[in-house]
Design a protein around this motif. Structure first.
Motif, PDB file in Angstrom:
ATOM      1  N   LEU A  73       6.521  15.391  -8.638  1.00 47.54           N
ATOM      2  CA  LEU A  73       5.962  16.372  -7.723  1.00 47.54           C
ATOM      3  C   LEU A  73       6.779  17.659  -7.796  1.00 47.54           C
ATOM      4  CD1 LEU A  73       4.429  13.886  -6.631  1.00 47.54           C
ATOM      5  CD2 LEU A  73       4.872  14.739  -4.323  1.00 47.54           C
ATOM      6  N   THR A  74       6.125  18.781  -7.608  1.00 44.57           N
ATOM      7  CA  THR A  74       6.809  20.070  -7.595  1.00 44.57           C
ATOM      8  C   THR A  74       6.702  20.677  -6.203  1.00 44.57           C
ATOM      9  OG1 THR A  74       4.822  21.272  -8.282  1.00 44.57           O
ATOM     10  CG2 THR A  74       6.283  20.442 -10.024  1.00 44.57           C
TER      11      THR A  74
ATOM     12  N   TYR B 121       0.816  -1.203   0.000  1.00 44.68           N
ATOM     13  CA  TYR B 121       0.000   0.000   0.000  1.00 44.68           C
ATOM     14  C   TYR B 121       0.857   1.264   0.000  1.00 44.68           C
ATOM     15  CZ  TYR B 121      -3.713  -3.240   1.290  1.00 44.68           C
ATOM     16  OH  TYR B 121      -4.600  -4.289   1.308  1.00 44.68           O
ATOM     17  N   GLY B 122       2.087   1.149  -0.442  1.00 43.20           N
ATOM     18  CA  GLY B 122       2.983   2.295  -0.440  1.00 43.20           C
ATOM     19  C   GLY B 122       2.590   3.341  -1.474  1.00 43.20           C
ATOM     20  N   ILE B 123       2.984   4.579  -1.209  1.00 40.45           N
ATOM     21  CA  ILE B 123       2.689   5.709  -2.083  1.00 40.45           C
ATOM     22  C   ILE B 123       4.004   6.299  -2.593  1.00 40.45           C
ATOM     23  CG2 ILE B 123       1.684   8.024  -2.217  1.00 40.45           C
ATOM     24  CD1 ILE B 123      -0.408   5.860  -1.971  1.00 40.45           C
ATOM     25  N   ASP B 124       4.075   6.558  -3.884  1.00 41.99           N
ATOM     26  CA  ASP B 124       5.232   7.207  -4.493  1.00 41.99           C
ATOM     27  C   ASP B 124       5.233   8.680  -4.085  1.00 41.99           C
ATOM     28  OD1 ASP B 124       7.269   8.213  -6.065  1.00 41.99           O
ATOM     29  OD2 ASP B 124       6.582   7.273  -7.914  1.00 41.99           O
ATOM     30  N   LEU B 125       6.266   9.078  -3.329  1.00 41.57           N
ATOM     31  CA  LEU B 125       6.363  10.465  -2.884  1.00 41.57           C
ATOM     32  C   LEU B 125       7.142  11.341  -3.854  1.00 41.57           C
ATOM     33  CD1 LEU B 125       7.036   9.858   0.919  1.00 41.57           C
ATOM     34  CD2 LEU B 125       4.903  10.619  -0.142  1.00 41.57           C
ATOM     35  N   TRP B 126       7.518  10.777  -4.982  1.00 45.20           N
ATOM     36  CA  TRP B 126       8.258  11.536  -5.996  1.00 45.20           C
ATOM     37  C   TRP B 126       7.370  11.927  -7.172  1.00 45.20           C
ATOM     38  CZ3 TRP B 126      12.929  13.267  -4.750  1.00 45.20           C
ATOM     39  CH2 TRP B 126      13.683  12.555  -3.793  1.00 45.20           C
TER      40      TRP B 126
ATOM     41  N   GLY C  64      -5.498  20.799  -2.375  1.00 41.98           N
ATOM     42  CA  GLY C  64      -5.092  19.611  -1.635  1.00 41.98           C
ATOM     43  C   GLY C  64      -4.405  19.945  -0.320  1.00 41.98           C
ATOM     44  N   PRO C  65      -4.500  19.067   0.662  1.00 42.25           N
ATOM     45  CA  PRO C  65      -3.942  19.351   1.991  1.00 42.25           C
ATOM     46  C   PRO C  65      -2.425  19.210   2.093  1.00 42.25           C
ATOM     47  CG  PRO C  65      -4.913  17.168   1.958  1.00 42.25           C
ATOM     48  CD  PRO C  65      -5.221  17.785   0.618  1.00 42.25           C
ATOM     49  N   TYR C  66      -1.793  18.610   1.089  1.00 44.12           N
ATOM     50  CA  TYR C  66      -0.365  18.318   1.196  1.00 44.12           C
ATOM     51  C   TYR C  66       0.436  19.157   0.217  1.00 44.12           C
ATOM     52  CZ  TYR C  66      -2.502  14.309   3.445  1.00 44.12           C
ATOM     53  OH  TYR C  66      -3.282  13.511   4.253  1.00 44.12           O
ATOM     54  N   ALA C  67       1.442  19.855   0.745  1.00 47.67           N
ATOM     55  CA  ALA C  67       2.315  20.674  -0.088  1.00 47.67           C
ATOM     56  C   ALA C  67       3.427  19.810  -0.667  1.00 47.67           C
ATOM     57  CB  ALA C  67       2.914  21.813   0.728  1.00 47.67           C
ATOM     58  N   GLY C  68       3.714  20.016  -1.956  1.00 46.95           N
ATOM     59  CA  GLY C  68       4.775  19.256  -2.602  1.00 46.95           C
ATOM     60  C   GLY C  68       6.109  19.392  -1.899  1.00 46.95           C
ATOM     61  N   GLN C  69       6.385  20.572  -1.369  1.00 45.84           N
ATOM     62  CA  GLN C  69       7.665  20.795  -0.690  1.00 45.84           C
ATOM     63  C   GLN C  69       7.840  19.841   0.484  1.00 45.84           C
ATOM     64  OE1 GLN C  69       8.215  24.836   0.604  1.00 45.84           O
ATOM     65  NE2 GLN C  69      10.191  24.435   1.572  1.00 45.84           N
TER      66      GLN C  69
ATOM     67  N   LEU D 241      -0.897  10.063  -5.108  1.00 47.46           N
ATOM     68  CA  LEU D 241      -1.015  11.502  -4.920  1.00 47.46           C
ATOM     69  C   LEU D 241      -1.623  12.131  -6.168  1.00 47.46           C
ATOM     70  CD1 LEU D 241       2.405  12.090  -3.191  1.00 47.46           C
ATOM     71  CD2 LEU D 241       0.156  12.469  -2.151  1.00 47.46           C
ATOM     72  N   VAL D 242      -2.693  12.867  -5.961  1.00 50.94           N
ATOM     73  CA  VAL D 242      -3.414  13.493  -7.061  1.00 50.94           C
ATOM     74  C   VAL D 242      -3.234  15.007  -6.960  1.00 50.94           C
ATOM     75  CG1 VAL D 242      -5.677  13.840  -8.124  1.00 50.94           C
ATOM     76  CG2 VAL D 242      -5.086  11.618  -7.121  1.00 50.94           C
ATOM     77  N   ALA D 243      -2.791  15.632  -8.041  1.00 49.15           N
ATOM     78  CA  ALA D 243      -2.614  17.081  -8.057  1.00 49.15           C
ATOM     79  C   ALA D 243      -3.954  17.770  -7.822  1.00 49.15           C
ATOM     80  CB  ALA D 243      -2.009  17.518  -9.388  1.00 49.15           C
TER      81      ALA D 243
END
Length: 225
Positions: free
Chosen positions: A151-152, A138-143, A171-176, A165-167
């Motif tokens: 990701l930017t 169930y891992g997620i690609d953080l790249w 969204g609640p999560y910042a790419g940084q 991860l959906v652009a």
């Protein structure tokens, strides 16, 4: 003979305990440990969490008999590290079925205990949660996002566990922060806050509605889990 850690134990019959074990073949097993009632029983002292054991397992089926139990090395955990250890044990009991062979799980667990004993608790927990999800499939690609685009740092994203991860501009999560997690950079408070929120969202579908007892212990102790 096998190396093992006790993830959980409870009384069983008159003089025995039922233990959930993590074995060095990366599987989880249930085992009956007899002879626990005697006041001087070395088994009662040995069958504690965060202690590396050597033992033999006999029997067929889902539940084994544990014999020839010997303590190899205890991991001294205290304070927040102790509560964090209970948390990872509960995650493994809840998420890893008995008999499942989860590649690299024993080494991950052992490394996590060593890190808890010597380092900051919060980054260790986040690394463990992310690594466990990957090992469970169930891992997620953080790249990259769900479309395969990198990701930017200025991007915003939402997590859809079945996609990734959906652009999303809202969204609640910042790419940084997500990229910092991918690079194992935990110095900034914003990264830790994002990682905690992200890992909870990632684990929620796997854990279901039943709350984790260790989270309540952590909350009462004022921990960071």
């Amino acid at each position: 003979m096998a190396l093992a850690y006790v993830l959980h134990r409870r009384p069983y019959l008159d003089d025995a305990a039922l233990a959930e074990l993590l074995l060095d073949d990366d599987s989880r097993a249930g085992a009956v440990v007899r002879g626990m009632a005697a006041k001087k029983s070395h088994k009662r002292a040995a069958m504690q969490p965060f202690v590396l054991l050597e033992l033999s397992l006999a029997g067929q089926g889902d539940l084994k008999n544990a014999r020839a139990i010997e303590v190899k090395r205890p991991h001294g955990l205290a304070g927040n590290a102790l509560y964090a250890g209970f948390y990872i044990n509960e995650l493994l009991v809840r998420l890893v079925p008995r008999g499942a062979d989860t590649d690299g799980l024993f080494a991950l667990y052992q490394q996590t205990l060593l890190a808890l004993a010597t380092g900051e608790v919060e980054p260790v927990l986040r690394r463990f949660e992310l690594s466990l999800c990957h090992r469970l499939g169930y891992g997620i690609d953080l790249w990259r996002d769900s479309e395969g685009r990198p990701l930017t740092p200025e991007g915003r994203y939402q997590l859809q566990p079945e996609l990734g991860l959906v652009a999303d501009l809202k969204g609640p999560y910042a790419g940084q922060q997500l990229l910092a997690m991918a690079q194992d950079h935990w110095q900034e408070e914003a990264v830790r806050r994002t990682a905690k929120q992200f890992c909870r969202a990632l684990l929620a579908p796997l854990l279901g509605d039943k709350p984790l007892k260790s989270r309540e212990l952590f909350r009462l102790a004022g921990g960071v889990q």
